[in-house]
Design a protein around this motif. Structure first.
Motif, PDB file in Angstrom:
ATOM      1  N   LYS A 111       0.844  -1.209   0.000  1.00 51.30           N
ATOM      2  CA  LYS A 111       0.000   0.000   0.000  1.00 51.30           C
ATOM      3  C   LYS A 111       0.876   1.255   0.000  1.00 51.30           C
ATOM      4  O   LYS A 111       0.372   2.364   0.009  1.00 51.30           O
ATOM      5  CB  LYS A 111      -0.870   0.026   1.277  1.00 51.30           C
ATOM      6  CG  LYS A 111      -1.823  -1.143   1.416  1.00 51.30           C
ATOM      7  CD  LYS A 111      -3.184  -0.809   0.807  1.00 51.30           C
ATOM      8  CE  LYS A 111      -4.186  -1.925   0.939  1.00 51.30           C
ATOM      9  NZ  LYS A 111      -3.797  -3.190   0.281  1.00 51.30           N
ATOM     10  N   ASN A 112       2.184   1.069   0.028  1.00 52.10           N
ATOM     11  CA  ASN A 112       3.052   2.244   0.159  1.00 52.10           C
ATOM     12  C   ASN A 112       3.753   2.569  -1.148  1.00 52.10           C
ATOM     13  O   ASN A 112       3.127   2.604  -2.200  1.00 52.10           O
ATOM     14  CB  ASN A 112       4.035   2.015   1.305  1.00 52.10           C
ATOM     15  CG  ASN A 112       3.276   1.744   2.607  1.00 52.10           C
ATOM     16  OD1 ASN A 112       2.393   2.516   2.950  1.00 52.10           O
ATOM     17  ND2 ASN A 112       3.609   0.653   3.273  1.00 52.10           N
ATOM     18  N   LEU A 141       9.094   7.373 -10.794  1.00 50.32           N
ATOM     19  CA  LEU A 141       9.989   8.141  -9.914  1.00 50.32           C
ATOM     20  C   LEU A 141       9.210   9.156  -9.092  1.00 50.32           C
ATOM     21  O   LEU A 141       9.631   9.526  -8.006  1.00 50.32           O
ATOM     22  CB  LEU A 141      11.077   8.841 -10.728  1.00 50.32           C
ATOM     23  CG  LEU A 141      12.249   7.969 -11.154  1.00 50.32           C
ATOM     24  CD1 LEU A 141      13.378   8.804 -11.703  1.00 50.32           C
ATOM     25  CD2 LEU A 141      12.770   7.146  -9.996  1.00 50.32           C
ATOM     26  N   SER A 142       8.058   9.595  -9.613  1.00 54.33           N
ATOM     27  CA  SER A 142       7.256  10.557  -8.843  1.00 54.33           C
ATOM     28  C   SER A 142       6.861   9.936  -7.491  1.00 54.33           C
ATOM     29  O   SER A 142       6.859  10.622  -6.474  1.00 54.33           O
ATOM     30  CB  SER A 142       6.013  10.979  -9.627  1.00 54.33           C
ATOM     31  OG  SER A 142       5.299   9.843 -10.018  1.00 54.33           O
ATOM     32  N   HIS A 143       6.565   8.616  -7.465  1.00 51.70           N
ATOM     33  CA  HIS A 143       6.225   7.968  -6.194  1.00 51.70           C
ATOM     34  C   HIS A 143       7.421   8.007  -5.243  1.00 51.70           C
ATOM     35  O   HIS A 143       7.268   8.184  -4.050  1.00 51.70           O
ATOM     36  CB  HIS A 143       5.864   6.483  -6.400  1.00 51.70           C
ATOM     37  CG  HIS A 143       4.517   6.278  -7.012  1.00 51.70           C
ATOM     38  ND1 HIS A 143       3.902   5.061  -7.052  1.00 51.70           N
ATOM     39  CD2 HIS A 143       3.683   7.148  -7.629  1.00 51.70           C
ATOM     40  CE1 HIS A 143       2.742   5.181  -7.661  1.00 51.70           C
ATOM     41  NE2 HIS A 143       2.592   6.435  -8.039  1.00 51.70           N
ATOM     42  N   ILE A 144       8.601   7.792  -5.843  1.00 56.23           N
ATOM     43  CA  ILE A 144       9.811   7.750  -4.993  1.00 56.23           C
ATOM     44  C   ILE A 144      10.063   9.133  -4.397  1.00 56.23           C
ATOM     45  O   ILE A 144      10.283   9.275  -3.196  1.00 56.23           O
ATOM     46  CB  ILE A 144      11.019   7.265  -5.814  1.00 56.23           C
ATOM     47  CG1 ILE A 144      10.748   5.850  -6.341  1.00 56.23           C
ATOM     48  CG2 ILE A 144      12.301   7.289  -4.984  1.00 56.23           C
ATOM     49  CD1 ILE A 144      11.761   5.331  -7.324  1.00 56.23           C
ATOM     50  N   TYR A 145       9.967  10.167  -5.241  1.00 52.07           N
ATOM     51  CA  TYR A 145      10.230  11.521  -4.735  1.00 52.07           C
ATOM     52  C   TYR A 145       9.170  11.956  -3.718  1.00 52.07           C
ATOM     53  O   TYR A 145       9.467  12.645  -2.762  1.00 52.07           O
ATOM     54  CB  TYR A 145      10.324  12.530  -5.884  1.00 52.07           C
ATOM     55  CG  TYR A 145      11.516  12.264  -6.802  1.00 52.07           C
ATOM     56  CD1 TYR A 145      12.777  11.991  -6.273  1.00 52.07           C
ATOM     57  CD2 TYR A 145      11.379  12.278  -8.182  1.00 52.07           C
ATOM     58  CE1 TYR A 145      13.867  11.733  -7.093  1.00 52.07           C
ATOM     59  CE2 TYR A 145      12.462  12.026  -9.020  1.00 52.07           C
ATOM     60  CZ  TYR A 145      13.706  11.747  -8.465  1.00 52.07           C
ATOM     61  OH  TYR A 145      14.772  11.497  -9.290  1.00 52.07           O
ATOM     62  N   GLY A 149      11.377   9.459   1.394  1.00 54.52           N
ATOM     63  CA  GLY A 149      12.513   8.632   1.849  1.00 54.52           C
ATOM     64  C   GLY A 149      12.373   8.095   3.254  1.00 54.52           C
ATOM     65  O   GLY A 149      13.342   8.026   3.995  1.00 54.52           O
ATOM     66  N   VAL A 150      11.143   7.716   3.649  1.00 51.28           N
ATOM     67  CA  VAL A 150      10.953   7.277   5.031  1.00 51.28           C
ATOM     68  C   VAL A 150      11.433   5.847   5.304  1.00 51.28           C
ATOM     69  O   VAL A 150      11.723   5.505   6.438  1.00 51.28           O
ATOM     70  CB  VAL A 150       9.475   7.413   5.500  1.00 51.28           C
ATOM     71  CG1 VAL A 150       9.121   8.862   5.745  1.00 51.28           C
ATOM     72  CG2 VAL A 150       8.532   6.777   4.502  1.00 51.28           C
ATOM     73  N   THR A 156      16.973   4.721  -0.455  1.00 51.54           N
ATOM     74  CA  THR A 156      18.024   4.182  -1.330  1.00 51.54           C
ATOM     75  C   THR A 156      17.627   4.370  -2.797  1.00 51.54           C
ATOM     76  O   THR A 156      18.464   4.732  -3.633  1.00 51.54           O
ATOM     77  CB  THR A 156      18.275   2.690  -1.033  1.00 51.54           C
ATOM     78  OG1 THR A 156      18.419   2.526   0.367  1.00 51.54           O
ATOM     79  CG2 THR A 156      19.507   2.165  -1.729  1.00 51.54           C
ATOM     80  N   MET A 157      16.344   4.147  -3.096  1.00 48.67           N
ATOM     81  CA  MET A 157      15.914   4.326  -4.490  1.00 48.67           C
ATOM     82  C   MET A 157      16.095   5.786  -4.919  1.00 48.67           C
ATOM     83  O   MET A 157      16.491   6.078  -6.038  1.00 48.67           O
ATOM     84  CB  MET A 157      14.443   3.921  -4.656  1.00 48.67           C
ATOM     85  CG  MET A 157      14.260   2.417  -4.718  1.00 48.67           C
ATOM     86  SD  MET A 157      12.546   1.957  -4.902  1.00 48.67           S
ATOM     87  CE  MET A 157      12.479   1.525  -6.627  1.00 48.67           C
TER      88      MET A 157
END
Ligand SMILES: O=C(O)CCC(=O)C(=O)O
Ligand SMILES: [Fe+2]
Length: 343
Positions: A111-112, A141-145, A149-150, A156-157
């Protein structure tokens, strides 16, 4: 043979599709015939030392020529001194292994950060050759940004995506400049958050002779940056023949995607590639896809464009349609100029 498909608790049910296609296959084709049994020659991809870009004018120009030449002749090359540290590559790989070791149901239902990004096999496969023995997280990448970074994985991604994105920009600048175009053009089209990171895992496969890890395809992007482990399995078409890429862990593999081929009017080649499986080892790889926003128009500025103008959305939709109907992507030939419908 069909009974020899043991799976670990974290493995997706990859054998199901294979079994149902095997049961329903028409005619007498034996499963052995689905995968060419020809011995594939192992080749080293052109190896380019990016350190040369930091040296004098002569070395820099030489390096740019090597990049352009490999993109024209191979559509693939590998780079060293690429600016991504070995420790970051290792850390990324560790996180990747950890996430694939989660139970299958957890991977499906994240879910994250990874929500909606998990896929396995080829659900739309219509014949045995289209079965892919792999699982992946295809993460925008939008999900990663946005994730802030929790978790270790997301930070790391994010740490990995930044220098890889920079490298992609650097290479596209060189390649656009080489064909006399504004070097910042692709940079303006491909914003950091329109790109993707894809973590791939290829479980060991008891039917490795018959099933590919990833079926033959070209990438639907401008450029891909791949980091693979030492196992090997990536193959590409060179001069009409499949060749196996010799793994070199220190290097990153770069390949030209369909959008760059269309935009450069076939100067750069988006080359078909696949991954073969093996009976003994699982394999991991990580791909960064340099993609534009969906509304971006892809149009060559050549006097006689080979492809008609299309948006990235048009391209994606056509690919999805073809995969649904034919079980595979047809690709750029759909967009050839002066033709209504091309296969
Ligand atoms: O795993 C590899 O070596 C290739 C992966 C690939 O081609 C892709 O993800 O598009
Ligand atoms: Fe690919």
């Amino acid at each position: 043979m069909e009974d020899q498909l043991p799976l670990a608790s974290f493995d997706p049910p990859l054998g199901e599709k294979y079994k149902s296609l095997l049961k329903n296959r028409r005619g007498g084709s034996s499963p052995k015939s689905v995968h060419e049994q020809i011995i594939v020659e192992e080749r080293e991809l052109p190896l380019i030392d990016l350190n040369k870009l930091k040296l004098g004018d002569k070395e820099r120009e030489e390096c740019k020529i090597e990049i352009a030449k490999a993109s024209e002749e191979w559509g693939f090359f590998q780079v060293i001194n690429h600016g991504i540290s070995r420790s970051l590559l290792e850390e990324m790989r560790e996180e990747q292994v950890k996430v694939f070791r989660k139970p299958f149901v957890e991977k499906m239902n994240d879910k994250n950060l990874l929500a909606g990004s998990y896929r396995f096999g080829t659900p739309a496969a219509t014949c045995l050759t289209q079965v892919s023995w792999s699982e992946a997280f295809h993460v925008p990448l939008s999900h990663i940004y946005d994730s802030g970074g929790v978790t270790n994985l997301s930070s790391t991604m994010e740490q990995y995506a930044c220098p890889v994105a920079e490298l992609a920009q650097q290479l596209t600048e060189i390649l656009t400049e080489n064909i006399g175009q504004d070097s910042s053009y692709i940079k303006k089209m491909c914003l950091p958050n329109t790109c993707y990171l894809r973590m791939n895992r290829y479980p060991s496969c008891p039917l490795a002779q018959e099933i590919t890890g990833l079926m033959p395809h070209t990438d639907s992007d401008f450029l891909t940056i791949l980091h693979q482990d030492e196992i090997g399995g990536l193959q590409l078409v060179k001069d009409g023949k499949w060749v196996a890429v010799k793994p070199y862990e220190e290097a990153l593999i770069i390949n030209i995607g369909d959008l760059f081929q269309a935009w450069s009017n076939d100067v750069y080649k988006s080359v078909e590639h696949r991954v073969v499986t093996n009976k003994w080892n699982e394999r991991f790889s990580m791909a960064y896809f340099l993609c534009p926003a969906y509304d971006t128009i892809i149009e060559s500025c050549a006097k006689q464009p080979i492809y008609r103008r299309f948006t990235f959305r048009d391209y994606r939709e056509q690919v999805q349609k073809d995969v649904k109907v034919f079980g595979r992507k047809i690709g750029l030939s759909r967009f050839l100029n002066n033709k209504e419908e091309n296969i």
